[in-house]
Design a protein around this motif. Structure first.
Motif, PDB file in Angstrom:
ATOM      1  N   ARG A 154      21.964   5.040   1.007  1.00  0.00           N
ATOM      2  CA  ARG A 154      22.114   6.721   0.899  1.00  0.00           C
ATOM      3  C   ARG A 154      20.747   7.112   1.372  1.00  0.00           C
ATOM      4  NH1 ARG A 154      23.225   6.899  -5.674  1.00  0.00           N
ATOM      5  NH2 ARG A 154      25.514   7.307  -5.497  1.00  0.00           N
ATOM      6  N   ALA A 155      19.866   6.393   2.194  1.00  0.00           N
ATOM      7  CA  ALA A 155      18.927   6.956   2.648  1.00  0.00           C
ATOM      8  C   ALA A 155      17.623   7.330   1.737  1.00  0.00           C
ATOM      9  CB  ALA A 155      18.825   7.890   3.816  1.00  0.00           C
ATOM     10  N   ASP A 156      17.925   6.808   0.459  1.00  0.00           N
ATOM     11  CA  ASP A 156      16.750   7.236  -0.636  1.00  0.00           C
ATOM     12  C   ASP A 156      15.482   6.462  -0.406  1.00  0.00           C
ATOM     13  OD1 ASP A 156      15.635   7.457  -3.109  1.00  0.00           O
ATOM     14  OD2 ASP A 156      17.489   7.710  -4.055  1.00  0.00           O
ATOM     15  N   PRO A 157      14.542   7.260  -0.391  1.00  0.00           N
ATOM     16  CA  PRO A 157      13.188   6.336   0.247  1.00  0.00           C
ATOM     17  C   PRO A 157      12.768   5.675  -1.162  1.00  0.00           C
ATOM     18  CG  PRO A 157      12.831   8.939  -0.185  1.00  0.00           C
ATOM     19  CD  PRO A 157      14.402   8.890  -0.329  1.00  0.00           C
ATOM     20  N   ARG A 158      13.508   5.713  -2.326  1.00  0.00           N
ATOM     21  CA  ARG A 158      12.917   4.743  -3.346  1.00  0.00           C
ATOM     22  C   ARG A 158      13.593   3.289  -2.880  1.00  0.00           C
ATOM     23  NH1 ARG A 158      15.527   8.171  -8.233  1.00  0.00           N
ATOM     24  NH2 ARG A 158      17.286   8.333  -6.586  1.00  0.00           N
ATOM     25  N   ALA A 159      14.337   3.209  -2.132  1.00  0.00           N
ATOM     26  CA  ALA A 159      14.855   2.028  -1.780  1.00  0.00           C
ATOM     27  C   ALA A 159      13.399   1.097  -1.347  1.00  0.00           C
ATOM     28  CB  ALA A 159      15.741   1.995  -0.500  1.00  0.00           C
ATOM     29  N   GLY A 160      12.550   1.572  -0.716  1.00  0.00           N
ATOM     30  CA  GLY A 160      11.256   0.732  -0.435  1.00  0.00           C
ATOM     31  C   GLY A 160      10.636   0.271  -1.938  1.00  0.00           C
ATOM     32  N   LEU A 161      10.609   1.048  -2.580  1.00  0.00           N
ATOM     33  CA  LEU A 161      10.181   0.501  -4.110  1.00  0.00           C
ATOM     34  C   LEU A 161      11.019  -0.769  -4.665  1.00  0.00           C
ATOM     35  CD1 LEU A 161       9.264   3.870  -5.782  1.00  0.00           C
ATOM     36  CD2 LEU A 161       7.728   2.330  -4.792  1.00  0.00           C
ATOM     37  N   ALA A 195      20.075  -2.195  -1.545  1.00  0.00           N
ATOM     38  CA  ALA A 195      21.295  -1.754  -0.612  1.00  0.00           C
ATOM     39  C   ALA A 195      21.760  -0.552  -1.039  1.00  0.00           C
ATOM     40  CB  ALA A 195      22.064  -3.123  -0.722  1.00  0.00           C
ATOM     41  N   LEU A 196      21.993  -0.381  -1.986  1.00  0.00           N
ATOM     42  CA  LEU A 196      22.720   1.105  -2.612  1.00  0.00           C
ATOM     43  C   LEU A 196      21.814   2.231  -2.229  1.00  0.00           C
ATOM     44  CD1 LEU A 196      24.132   0.265  -6.021  1.00  0.00           C
ATOM     45  CD2 LEU A 196      25.423   0.622  -3.760  1.00  0.00           C
ATOM     46  N   LEU A 197      20.415   2.205  -2.653  1.00  0.00           N
ATOM     47  CA  LEU A 197      19.718   3.099  -2.172  1.00  0.00           C
ATOM     48  C   LEU A 197      19.245   3.124  -0.723  1.00  0.00           C
ATOM     49  CD1 LEU A 197      16.922   2.711  -5.020  1.00  0.00           C
ATOM     50  CD2 LEU A 197      18.394   4.350  -5.097  1.00  0.00           C
ATOM     51  N   GLY A 198      19.297   2.132  -0.058  1.00  0.00           N
ATOM     52  CA  GLY A 198      19.068   2.259   1.543  1.00  0.00           C
ATOM     53  C   GLY A 198      20.095   2.829   2.133  1.00  0.00           C
ATOM     54  N   GLY A 231      12.477  -1.329   9.729  1.00  0.00           N
ATOM     55  CA  GLY A 231      13.799  -1.107   8.950  1.00  0.00           C
ATOM     56  C   GLY A 231      13.686  -0.312   7.609  1.00  0.00           C
ATOM     57  N   ARG A 232      12.744   0.772   7.754  1.00  0.00           N
ATOM     58  CA  ARG A 232      12.543   1.553   6.612  1.00  0.00           C
ATOM     59  C   ARG A 232      14.030   2.039   5.793  1.00  0.00           C
ATOM     60  NH1 ARG A 232       7.553   2.725   5.167  1.00  0.00           N
ATOM     61  NH2 ARG A 232       8.001   4.294   4.034  1.00  0.00           N
ATOM     62  N   CYS A 233      14.163   2.229   4.511  1.00  0.00           N
ATOM     63  CA  CYS A 233      15.188   2.348   3.976  1.00  0.00           C
ATOM     64  C   CYS A 233      15.817   3.822   4.102  1.00  0.00           C
ATOM     65  CB  CYS A 233      15.228   1.808   2.546  1.00  0.00           C
ATOM     66  SG  CYS A 233      15.018   0.098   2.350  1.00  0.00           S
ATOM     67  N   GLY A 234      14.764   4.867   4.290  1.00  0.00           N
ATOM     68  CA  GLY A 234      14.908   6.042   4.250  1.00  0.00           C
ATOM     69  C   GLY A 234      15.874   6.780   5.463  1.00  0.00           C
ATOM     70  N   THR A 235      16.319   5.912   6.463  1.00  0.00           N
ATOM     71  CA  THR A 235      16.957   6.399   7.340  1.00  0.00           C
ATOM     72  C   THR A 235      18.390   6.288   7.157  1.00  0.00           C
ATOM     73  OG1 THR A 235      17.084   4.157   8.612  1.00  0.00           O
ATOM     74  CG2 THR A 235      15.223   5.817   9.180  1.00  0.00           C
ATOM     75  N   ARG A 236      19.315   7.380   7.439  1.00  0.00           N
ATOM     76  CA  ARG A 236      20.776   7.218   7.417  1.00  0.00           C
ATOM     77  C   ARG A 236      21.352   6.069   8.075  1.00  0.00           C
ATOM     78  NH1 ARG A 236      22.990   9.526   3.625  1.00  0.00           N
ATOM     79  NH2 ARG A 236      22.305  11.427   2.715  1.00  0.00           N
ATOM     80  N   VAL A 237      22.367   5.737   7.513  1.00  0.00           N
ATOM     81  CA  VAL A 237      23.153   4.691   8.297  1.00  0.00           C
ATOM     82  C   VAL A 237      24.289   5.411   8.678  1.00  0.00           C
ATOM     83  CG1 VAL A 237      24.745   2.633   8.070  1.00  0.00           C
ATOM     84  CG2 VAL A 237      22.776   2.715   6.881  1.00  0.00           C
ATOM     85  N   PRO A 238      24.664   5.208  10.122  1.00  0.00           N
ATOM     86  CA  PRO A 238      25.866   6.080  10.613  1.00  0.00           C
ATOM     87  C   PRO A 238      27.181   5.711  10.071  1.00  0.00           C
ATOM     88  CG  PRO A 238      24.417   4.789  12.738  1.00  0.00           C
ATOM     89  CD  PRO A 238      23.985   4.586  11.176  1.00  0.00           C
TER      90      PRO A 238
END
Length: 129
Positions: A63-70, A58-61, A121-128
């Motif tokens: 932040r649009a951090d691509p490591r959230a996928g890991l 959740a935190l990485l996602g 739902g890739r985590c690398g996209t910014r949440v508005p």
């Protein structure tokens, strides 16, 4: 393909092949029943890993951090593992029904994590904001 990656993949394939006879040995030699020390710690540990994985994802996602996928992938694996042990170690009757209910919740969590790791739902996209 780079040589290092190729050899890593060959090593993984070899591990998969070597695990087959090891599983046969375990199937023939492991006892049907055993007493386990630290049983509550083992179960709580899986839940701690799932909670930490959910929080990290959740935190990485956010932040649009691509490591959230890991972290999502690792959390999905932990949830599936927890569900497996819930069902395979449960007794019969009410205990099994409770284990299946927990496994259904864990499967839902695993599905959401897989969706975040590889789906739309890739985590690398910014949440508005």
């Amino acid at each position: 393909m780079k040589a290092k990656k190729k050899w890593t993949l060959i090593g993984l394939a070899a591990a998969a092949v070597l695990l087959v006879p090891w599983m046969a040995v375990l199937a023939m030699t492991l006892p049907g029943r055993t007493t386990v020390d630290h049983w509550p710690l083992a179960w709580i540990g899986l839940d701690v890993l799932m909670a930490a994985g959910c929080a990290a994802t959740a935190l990485l996602g956010l932040r649009a951090d691509p490591r959230a996928g890991l972290t999502a992938s690792a959390t999905a694996s932990t949830a599936v593992l927890d569900a497996w042990f819930d069902i395979t170690t449960a007794g019969s009757g009410t205990a099994l029904l409770q284990a299946v209910s927990c496994a259904a919740a864990e499967a839902t969590l695993a599905g959401a994590c897989v969706y975040m790791a590889v789906g739309k739902g890739r985590c690398g996209t910014r949440v508005p904001s």
